[in-house]
Design an enzyme around this catalytic site. Structure first.
Site, PDB file in Angstrom:
ATOM      1  CD  GLU A  55      -4.771   5.487   4.296  1.00 16.45           C
ATOM      2  OE1 GLU A  55      -5.904   5.136   4.656  1.00 16.45           O
ATOM      3  OE2 GLU A  55      -4.211   5.016   3.302  1.00 16.45           O
ATOM      4  CG  HIS A  98     -12.223  -2.288   8.200  1.00 20.13           C
ATOM      5  ND1 HIS A  98     -12.774  -1.051   8.007  1.00 20.13           N
ATOM      6  CD2 HIS A  98     -11.599  -2.242   9.393  1.00 20.13           C
ATOM      7  CE1 HIS A  98     -12.478  -0.288   9.034  1.00 20.13           C
ATOM      8  NE2 HIS A  98     -11.778  -0.977   9.907  1.00 20.13           N
ATOM      9  CE  LYS A 137      -3.675  -2.236   2.640  1.00 23.66           C
ATOM     10  NZ  LYS A 137      -4.726  -2.580   1.694  1.00 23.66           N
ATOM     11  NE  ARG A 177      -7.667  -9.860  -4.968  1.00 24.99           N
ATOM     12  CZ  ARG A 177      -8.758  -9.335  -4.456  1.00 24.99           C
ATOM     13  NH1 ARG A 177      -9.912  -9.476  -5.081  1.00 24.99           N
ATOM     14  NH2 ARG A 177      -8.729  -8.646  -3.331  1.00 24.99           N
TER      15      ARG A 177
HETATM   16  P1  ADP Z   1      -7.681  -4.017   2.665  1.00 21.91           P
HETATM   17  O1  ADP Z   1      -6.443  -4.332   1.894  1.00 21.91           O
HETATM   18  O2  ADP Z   1      -7.729  -4.712   3.965  1.00 21.91           O
HETATM   19  O3  ADP Z   1      -8.903  -4.184   1.804  1.00 21.91           O
HETATM   20  P2  ADP Z   1      -8.142  -1.149   2.403  1.00 21.91           P
HETATM   21  O4  ADP Z   1      -7.112  -0.096   2.462  1.00 21.91           O
HETATM   22  O5  ADP Z   1      -8.729  -1.433   1.066  1.00 21.91           O
HETATM   23  O6  ADP Z   1      -7.551  -2.461   3.056  1.00 21.91           O
HETATM   24  O7  ADP Z   1      -9.297  -0.744   3.413  1.00 21.91           O
HETATM   25  C1  ADP Z   1     -10.355  -1.630   3.721  1.00 21.91           C
HETATM   26  C2  ADP Z   1     -11.524  -0.847   4.316  1.00 21.91           C
HETATM   27  O8  ADP Z   1     -11.111  -0.126   5.492  1.00 21.91           O
HETATM   28  C3  ADP Z   1     -12.114   0.223   3.413  1.00 21.91           C
HETATM   29  O9  ADP Z   1     -13.061  -0.299   2.527  1.00 21.91           O
HETATM   30  C4  ADP Z   1     -12.725   1.176   4.423  1.00 21.91           C
HETATM   31  O10 ADP Z   1     -13.948   0.674   4.899  1.00 21.91           O
HETATM   32  C5  ADP Z   1     -11.751   1.149   5.571  1.00 21.91           C
HETATM   33  N1  ADP Z   1     -10.739   2.211   5.467  1.00 21.91           N
HETATM   34  C6  ADP Z   1      -9.547   2.153   4.838  1.00 21.91           C
HETATM   35  N2  ADP Z   1      -8.860   3.299   4.925  1.00 21.91           N
HETATM   36  C7  ADP Z   1      -9.635   4.156   5.633  1.00 21.91           C
HETATM   37  C8  ADP Z   1      -9.487   5.510   6.073  1.00 21.91           C
HETATM   38  N3  ADP Z   1      -8.394   6.221   5.816  1.00 21.91           N
HETATM   39  N4  ADP Z   1     -10.496   6.065   6.786  1.00 21.91           N
HETATM   40  C9  ADP Z   1     -11.603   5.359   7.081  1.00 21.91           C
HETATM   41  N5  ADP Z   1     -11.793   4.073   6.712  1.00 21.91           N
HETATM   42  C10 ADP Z   1     -10.838   3.473   5.988  1.00 21.91           C
HETATM   43 MG    MG Z   2      -9.317  -3.141   0.055  1.00 18.66          MG
END
Ligand code: ADP
Ligand code: MG
Ligand code: ADP
Length: 467
Positions: A198, A233, A114, A295
């Site tokens: 973040e 999540h 990431k 993917r």
């Molecule tokens: P993963 O690889 O686990 O899917 P992501 O970065 O895609 O990780 O985040 C998964 C979920 O976490 C998002 O869909 C959202 O619901 C929540 N999330 C991620 N980043 C943030 C953020 N900066 N603020 C609030 N919620 C977040």
């Molecule tokens: Mg994700």
């Protein structure tokens, strides 16, 4: 086109790939672990091979490549999960002369972590969530960064996936503890404890763009999917179009998404995930790049419903070196589609997986009903094992409007019968009838904030069942 395909996956996605491969006249070669003996996908495939001991064979890249060679596989489809985003595995396939149905290893690496993905996107002019994604992992330094960013913040594993290795921190005092726990979880799950920090978006909508690129320099988007209905999540329900998303924002996100794919040298099917700040009104300046999944996604049927396209077919065509079948202006989004994931789990007890034999199952009561699709890896009599994901099926509906799609999904959920394992069906029924879901006014925190109202709390036994 290829003469055959080895499917390095299991369950519903293996069944899904077999369906398209067969239509394209490809011979289907399945692999399965001893734990998956007799599973539906092994019954559907033209040829099956057992791999490894126990349940871990789908992660044994070396053995899978050896088997692909032995079976004379021309290409390999990795599905999702397992080795689908593993660049070394894709390279091993190439070395063995087996075409990996997925992006080039370089693009997988660029998007794999990431932090580097965010850096690349920033360079390409794609908005990213404000925060720190550099190399310094000193806990004191990270705590300082969190303070600068301003609470609440999210500590996120750079190697993360499936919502693991993520911790929300609301106050400076809690930072050290949450950081430690995120690192511990990330280390255990991904073998990499590095994190980024973040800004936590307080009312976030998860809206992702499906993109597709070919080896001839073409790249298109296939509209968005709103995946804001999540539990911890993890996506539960996905839909297209995203409710309330202004056209202007959709178009800006689409441009950012194809820009992201081109910047990464992307080829094949990919998903660019964004977080959109609903508290600021979903405007064209309110979305941020989260990550790119290199993917096919679990929720791809939503896109197939509104576009009428077969994404697995497109994957095979692109892998075979063909051009994208359509130009951007030939791809249209028609009506509204929603997918709900049916799991063998117990919502009344913290959604604990509920493996076991499926004694009876009837999904989509009216077989072949227009606008209803069921993707599953099980039939009645099959067993949900404790070794893998507990998803039983995906119910996908497609209708002219969102209201009609909701109505159709509610009917499917009401008529659905799964006896044996506990399931989340009652929870889904309550969820899809919530006023917030009907109004499209939810965010990613909605489910976790309303578990009691959705029936996901301990309850007295069903009187009818007792009787
Ligand atoms: P993963 O690889 O686990 O899917 P992501 O970065 O895609 O990780 O985040 C998964 C979920 O976490 C998002 O869909 C959202 O619901 C929540 N999330 C991620 N980043 C943030 C953020 N900066 N603020 C609030 N919620 C977040
Ligand atoms: Mg994700
Ligand atoms: P028997 O083996 O005596 O037939 P079952 O366990 O099959 O008993 O249950 C009998 C009936 O009870 C079923 O046909 C069904 O209608 C109802 N039942 C059993 N388990 C449940 C359950 N978990 N939820 C709702 N109804 C149930």
């Amino acid at each position: 086109m290829f003469a055959n395909v080895l499917i390095a996956n299991r369950g519903e996605i293996a069944c899904r790939i077999i369906r398209t491969a067969r239509r394209l006249m490809m011979r289907t070669i399945a692999i399965h672990t001893p734990a998956d003996r007799g599973a539906l996908f092994t019954r559907l495939a033209d040829e099956v091979h057992e791999i490894g001991d126990g349940a871990n064979g789908y992660l044994d890249g070396e053995a899978i490549v050896a088997l692909a060679r032995k079976a004379g596989a021309e290409c390999l489809h990795p599905g999702y999960g397992f080795l689908s985003e593993n660049a070394e595995f894709a390279e091993a396939c190439a070395r063995a002369g087996v075409v990996f149905v997925g992006p080039p290893p370089g693009a997988m690496r660029a998007m794999g972590l990431k932090n580097s993905a965010k850096a690349l996107m920033q360079k390409a002019g794609v908005p990213v969530v404000p925060g720190y994604h550099g190399d310094n992992q000193n806990p004191k330094f990270l705590r300082e960064k969190a303070y600068e960013i301003g609470y609440p913040v999210l500590v996120k594993a750079i190697a993360g996936g499936g919502g693991r290795g993520m911790r929300r921190v609301d106050a400076h005092m809690e930072f050290d503890g949450q950081l430690e726990s995120a690192i511990r979880e990330a280390q255990a799950a991904f073998g990499d404890g590095r994190v980024l920090i973040e800004k936590y978006i307080v009312s976030p909508r998860h809206i992702e763009l499906q993109v597709f690129a070919d080896t001839h320099g073409n790249c298109v988007h296939l509209f968005e999917r709103d995946c804001s209905l999540q539990r911890r999540h993890q996506k539960v329900v996905e839909e297209c179009p995203a409710p309330g998303l202004p056209h202007e924002t959709r178009m800006s996100m689409a441009t950012a998404a194809t820009g992201a794919a081109l910047a990464a040298g992307y080829v094949g099917a990919g998903t660019v995930e964004f977080i959109v700040d609903a508290s600021r009104g979903l405007g064209p300046g309110d979305f941020y790049f989260l990550e790119m999944n290199t993917r096919l996604q679990v929720e791809h049927p939503v896109t197939e419903a509104v576009t009428g396209l077969d994404l697995v077919e497109w994957q095979f065509r692109v892998a075979a070196g063909e051009r994208l079948p359509l130009n951007q202006d030939e791809i249209v989004c028609e009506g509204s589609a929603i997918e709900a994931r049916v799991y063998a789990e117990d919502p009344e007890h913290n959604f604990l997986p509920s493996p076991g034999r499926i004694l009876a199952m009837s999904l989509s009561g009216e077989e072949g009903l227009k606008g209803v699709r069921v993707d599953t890896g099980f039939a009645a009599g099959d067993t949900v094992t404790p070794f893998y994901d507990a998803m039983i099926a995906k119910l996908i509906v497609h209708a002219p409007t969102r209201a009609d799609a909701l109505k159709a999904l509610n009917k499917e959920l009401d008529d659905a019968v799964v006896i044996g394992p506990k399931t989340n069906l009652a929870f889904l029924r309550a969820l899809m009838r919530s006023p917030e879901v009907v109004a499209g006014s939810f965010d990613t925190g909605f489910i976790d904030a309303h578990l009691a109202r959705l029936g996901a709390v301990p309850q007295a036994p069903d009187a009818r069942a007792v009787l």
